[in-house]
Enzyme design. Structure first.
Site, short mmCIF file in Angstrom:
data_model
loop_
_atom_site.label_atom_id
_atom_site.label_comp_id
_atom_site.label_asym_id
_atom_site.label_seq_id
_atom_site.Cartn_x
_atom_site.Cartn_y
_atom_site.Cartn_z
CE LYS A 40 -9.47 -6.56 1.49
NZ LYS A 40 -8.07 -6.86 1.15
NE ARG A 50 -3.76 -10.57 -8.09
CZ ARG A 50 -2.72 -10.82 -7.31
NH1 ARG A 50 -1.91 -11.82 -7.59
NH2 ARG A 50 -2.48 -10.10 -6.24
N1 BES Z 1 -7.45 -4.26 -2.61
C1 BES Z 1 -6.51 -5.17 -2.08
C2 BES Z 1 -5.11 -4.57 -1.95
C3 BES Z 1 -4.94 -3.50 -0.92
C4 BES Z 1 -4.35 -3.80 0.29
C5 BES Z 1 -5.30 -2.19 -1.17
C6 BES Z 1 -4.16 -2.81 1.23
C7 BES Z 1 -5.13 -1.20 -0.23
C8 BES Z 1 -4.55 -1.49 0.97
C9 BES Z 1 -6.40 -6.41 -2.97
O1 BES Z 1 -7.58 -6.79 -3.59
C10 BES Z 1 -5.94 -7.52 -2.11
O2 BES Z 1 -6.63 -7.85 -1.20
N2 BES Z 1 -4.75 -8.04 -2.40
C11 BES Z 1 -4.18 -9.09 -1.64
C12 BES Z 1 -3.60 -10.10 -2.58
C13 BES Z 1 -3.16 -11.37 -1.91
C14 BES Z 1 -4.36 -12.15 -1.44
C15 BES Z 1 -2.35 -12.17 -2.87
C16 BES Z 1 -3.09 -8.51 -0.75
O3 BES Z 1 -2.32 -7.68 -1.22
O4 BES Z 1 -3.04 -8.87 0.44
ZN ZN Z 2 -8.83 -8.06 -2.43
#
Ligand code: BES
Ligand code: ZN
Ligand code: ZN
Length: 475
Positions: A253, A327
């Site tokens: 991230k 997921r």
């Molecule tokens: N935990 C995150 C989602 C999230 C984002 C929670 C912002 C709280 C605030 C999840 O594991 C994630 O990173 N999802 C990605 C998926 C993508 C790579 C398809 C996302 O939503 O960016």
């Molecule tokens: Zn994630």
């Protein structure tokens, strides 16, 4: 050391000492005595023992459980600011007009309005509050007292969820999470079983283990069983994402997105909060709570994009993005509850996608479901608890986006439809039983409060909704 639950708010209720207080009508308040959530300090005017406050609730026609929670919380924040720690709230007309259920929102507003996140500072202020709900018709006092106890247990469970989500990832690891669940199960009377890596491996949960092997901490599967209705026909599984630290793994991230990564176990913390209140209030339903918990980080063992991994269902998964880890651990947990526990329907809850924040912001969670009636019941429970949801559609053309060239499914669809394709990914692991997926990535955490009953950080969202889904009694 850490505090999971402070007991610094005492709420009691009774007919007096405000028996003689004049009945203040809504109109009277609307004429400017106090606006929404503003409080009016009546001081010793009505009562010698308590500071008395009146909280404006706005127009009667607009009154809802969310409004009551927010106004009462605002009043509480104001008295806390003024360093008043003992107060009475005159609630005669509210209970008379709206019945006992209004007590839930009132108590939630009091407890959450006075909530302060656990601090790790060496010195800290810990005021203790005494709130007295007064002016209750003598014939109603016992019932209001009972309802207050139930509502306080609910609010405390929301606070438990908040405290867990606010805990730094170096304090709340998968193993401490499991220990806390065990302690709470023991205190409140539900069974808790914790599976370690070898047992998880024996079950074939390789998607969970793959994500877990990226972290520096152990992986655990927490299983909680509450049987409040031994003769009942339905058992519901509640599955909550328990990623204690989500750096994104190799799909790292960006640094601005790193601050909230300790909150990625909010779904799991919600499940634990719900189990606690169900047991504490002896709700008549059967619920199995499951929390897959691990970290999603970088290590020499980490999975990388392009990998194909297995799962407990037998399906193979092509990894497109290592940040779509929630997921994966949920998929195996959904298979687990269907194969190994006797459940009739299942709800999973997770901070799953950033897309839900783009779609609905921080006040509204998204749900997807394969069962109209079940989704309807859930949405209804949301209204009772004063929480907002929007159901998103599942169409066949969306399903196609998850087809992989080399595996049974891939973990990310397109650059659009992020929340829906995440839900559809999970649907692939559901075998013909009613299912609801709840994405709380927007609602579980607020950098600045959206509603007065929130504080910066974890919100404990959806505990109330799930509680009301399981508890239908009106006592
Ligand atoms: N935990 C995150 C989602 C999230 C984002 C929670 C912002 C709280 C605030 C999840 O594991 C994630 O990173 N999802 C990605 C998926 C993508 C790579 C398809 C996302 O939503 O960016
Ligand atoms: Zn994630
Ligand atoms: Zn995540």
């Amino acid at each position: 050391m850490y505090t999971i639950l402070k007991q610094n708010i005492h709420i009691d209720c009774g007919a007096g000492p405000l028996r003689e207080t004049p009945r203040l009508s809504f109109e009277y308040l609307e004429e400017g005595m106090a606006n929404h959530g503003e409080y009016l300090h009546l001081s010793k005017q009505f009562c010698d023992d308590y500071e008395t406050i009146v909280i404006g609730l706005g127009q009667q026609s607009q009154l809802s459980s969310q409004r009551v929670k927010a106004c009462v919380a605002k009043g509480m924040k104001a008295i806390a600011y003024d360093k008043i720690t003992t107060c009475g709230i005159h609630i005669t007309h509210l209970v008379e007009e709206y019945g006992l259920s209004i007590v839930d929102a009132l108590v939630e507003g009091i407890m959450l309005g006075l909530y302060a996140p656990v601090s790790y500072k060496q010195t800290q202020e810990e005021p203790a509050y005494q709130v007295f709900l007064c002016g209750i018709a003598p014939a109603m006092v016992q019932r209001v007292k009972q309802r207050t106890t139930y509502a306080k247990n609910l609010a405390e469970s929301i606070i438990l969820t908040r405290n867990l989500v606010n805990m730094p990832a170096n304090y709340l690891t998968p193993t401490t999470f499991a220990d806390i669940a065990k302690d709470i199960g023991q205190q409140e009377g539900f069974q808790v079983e914790v599976l370690e890596e070898t047992e998880i491996e024996t079950l074939g949960m390789s998607a969970l283990l793959t994500v877990g092997s990226s972290g520096s901490k152990r992986t655990r599967l927490i299983i909680m069983r509450y049987t409040g209705d031994p003769l009942g026909k339905t058992t519901t599984a509640l599955v909550g994402k328990g990623i204690t630290c989500d750096t994104g793994g190799y799909c790292l991230k960006p640094s601005q997105s790193m601050l909230g990564i300790k909150g990625d176990m909010a779904g799991g913390a919600t499940v634990l909060g719900v189990m606690r209140v169900l047991a504490k209030n002896q709700v008549k339903s059967n619920v199995i709570g499951v929390i897959p918990t691990c970290e999603n980080r970088l290590s020499r063992e980490s999975y990388v994009p392009g990998d194909v991994i297995g799962s407990m269902s037998g399906k193979t998964i092509e990894i497109i993005n290592t940040d779509a880890e929630g997921r994966l651990i949920l998929a195996d947990s959904l298979t687990y509850v269907q194969k190994k526990e006797k459940v009739d329907r299942v709800i999973d809850i997770a901070t799953l996608t950033g897309s839900i924040v783009s779609a609905l912001g921080f006040s509204t969670a998204g749900i997807l479901s394969n069962d109209k009636g079940f989704a309807q019941d859930f949405l209804e429970a949301g209204k009772t608890g004063g929480e907002q949801y929007l159901q998103l559609p599942i169409y066949d053309e969306y399903r196609k986006l998850l087809e992989s060239d080399i595996a049974d499914i891939k973990n990310v669809g397109a650059s659009y439809l992020g929340t829906i394709t995440a839900g559809i990914f999970l649907e692939n692991f559901i075998q013909d039983i009613p299912w609801i997926h709840v994405d709380i990535a927007g609602t579980a955490w607020v950098d600045s409060p959206v509603f007065e009953y929130q504080a910066k950080g974890a919100t404990g969202s959806s505990v109330t909704t799930l509680y009301h889904l399981f508890d239908s009694r009106n006592v």
